[in-house]
Write a protein that holds these residues in place. Structure first.
Motif, mmCIF file in Angstrom:
data_model
loop_
_atom_site.group_PDB
_atom_site.id
_atom_site.type_symbol
_atom_site.label_atom_id
_atom_site.label_comp_id
_atom_site.label_asym_id
_atom_site.label_seq_id
_atom_site.Cartn_x
_atom_site.Cartn_y
_atom_site.Cartn_z
ATOM 1 N N LEU A 88 3.556 0.884 2.852
ATOM 2 C CA LEU A 88 3.231 -0.105 3.875
ATOM 3 C C LEU A 88 3.047 -1.476 3.236
ATOM 4 O O LEU A 88 2.320 -1.620 2.254
ATOM 5 C CB LEU A 88 1.938 0.273 4.603
ATOM 6 N N PHE A 107 0.625 -5.611 9.475
ATOM 7 C CA PHE A 107 1.423 -4.620 8.774
ATOM 8 C C PHE A 107 2.869 -4.555 9.237
ATOM 9 O O PHE A 107 3.179 -4.808 10.415
ATOM 10 C CB PHE A 107 0.812 -3.222 8.974
ATOM 11 N N GLY A 108 3.727 -4.167 8.307
ATOM 12 C CA GLY A 108 5.083 -3.772 8.648
ATOM 13 C C GLY A 108 5.104 -2.363 9.194
ATOM 14 O O GLY A 108 4.056 -1.696 9.284
ATOM 15 N N GLN A 109 6.280 -1.895 9.532
ATOM 16 C CA GLN A 109 6.408 -0.590 10.196
ATOM 17 C C GLN A 109 6.448 0.567 9.210
ATOM 18 O O GLN A 109 6.509 1.724 9.610
ATOM 19 C CB GLN A 109 7.654 -0.578 11.092
ATOM 20 N N GLY A 110 6.416 0.262 7.925
ATOM 21 C CA GLY A 110 6.377 1.320 6.921
ATOM 22 C C GLY A 110 7.759 1.788 6.499
ATOM 23 O O GLY A 110 8.711 1.780 7.292
ATOM 24 N N THR A 111 7.847 2.188 5.234
ATOM 25 C CA THR A 111 9.066 2.795 4.693
ATOM 26 C C THR A 111 8.700 4.170 4.159
ATOM 27 O O THR A 111 7.839 4.287 3.286
ATOM 28 C CB THR A 111 9.663 1.963 3.552
ATOM 29 N N MET A 115 4.790 7.256 1.925
ATOM 30 C CA MET A 115 4.960 6.175 2.894
ATOM 31 C C MET A 115 4.465 4.891 2.234
ATOM 32 O O MET A 115 3.370 4.858 1.659
ATOM 33 C CB MET A 115 4.119 6.445 4.144
ATOM 34 N N TYR A 161 0.837 -1.184 0.000
ATOM 35 C CA TYR A 161 0.000 0.000 0.000
ATOM 36 C C TYR A 161 0.878 1.241 0.000
ATOM 37 O O TYR A 161 1.987 1.241 0.528
ATOM 38 C CB TYR A 161 -0.883 0.058 1.253
#
Lengths: 115, 120
Positions: A90, A106-110, A88, A35
């Motif tokens: 995700l 979810f991952g912590q986001g980039t 961002m 996402y």
């Protein structure tokens, strides 16, 4: 506990670079998602993989591609990064069977900045 | 295609008070799942609560409860006894329960989010 790990929290890339965002999950989930999150727009689906080597385009696939060679890993590729891809990103995973009411993990986001 | 709308971009609540976040969705399906996710400043998305559309009873998780109105396609989140740690972005999400030809699950559709501030 399910763990979804994204390779970087922050990334700065130059316009025109090829960018790889990696995501790994450790719970044998069939489904994985990428996402993009932008203020006021929420989460928009870029690509969805429902199993190894299987993928579907989401709402905004232009400028992106994905790779899923192994079940636990789902990579997002920006073929030629542009400033409008600053955002961002995700990654998420979930069980794949349609009968299960299972949430996305979810991952912590980039946070990617393209300059 | 399904859509999810959250009409309140920002909300605030006094600590210990109650607040309700709104969510509406558009679908022609009868079987689906609904979720509320919380995203604090750490950016880690956390599931708050989930609801199956076939269940008439509203889901509850401690201080969090939902008001699910299927006919109105409304799914609001109520937070009771608000705490400072509740400050976050809240996203409403929809997942179809429709069976795909390949038997795999459907993707998730998210709303634009509501930013909740909790005032001490």
């Amino acid at each position: 506990d399910v763990k979804v790990t994204q390779s970087s929290r922050y990334l700065v890339k130059r316009t025109g670079e090829k960018v790889f965002l990696e995501c790994v999950q450790d719970m044998d989930h069939e489904n994985m998602f990428w996402y993009r999150q932008d203020p006021g727009l929420g989460l928009r689906l870029i690509y969805f993989s429902y199993d190894v080597k299987m993928k579907e385009k989401g709402d905004i696939p232009e400028g992106y591609s994905v790779s899923r060679e192994k079940k636990e890993r789902f990579s997002l590729i920006l073929e030629s990064a542009s400033t409008n891809q600053t955002s961002m990103y995700l990654c998420a995973s979930s069980l794949g069977q349609y009968l299960l009411n299972t949430e996305a993990f979810f991952g912590q986001g980039t946070r990617l900045t393209v300059v | 295609a399904q859509t999810v709308t959250q009409s309140q971009p920002e909300m605030s609540v006094q600590e210990a008070e109650t607040v309700t976040l709104s969510c509406t969705y558009d679908t022609s399906e009868s079987d689906y799942y609904l979720f509320w996710y919380k995203q604090p400043p750490s950016r880690q998305m956390i599931l708050v609560i989930r609801q199956e559309a076939y269940k008439q009873q509203n889901a509850t998780e401690n201080r969090f409860s939902v008001n699910f109105q299927k006919a109105a396609k409304s799914f609001s989140l109520k937070i009771s006894d608000s705490q400072l740690g509740d400050a976050a972005m809240y996203f409403c999400a929809y997942r179809s329960a429709r069976r795909r030809r390949d038997n795999y699950g459907q993707n998730f559709v998210f709303g634009p989010g509501t930013r909740l501030s909790v005032l001490p």
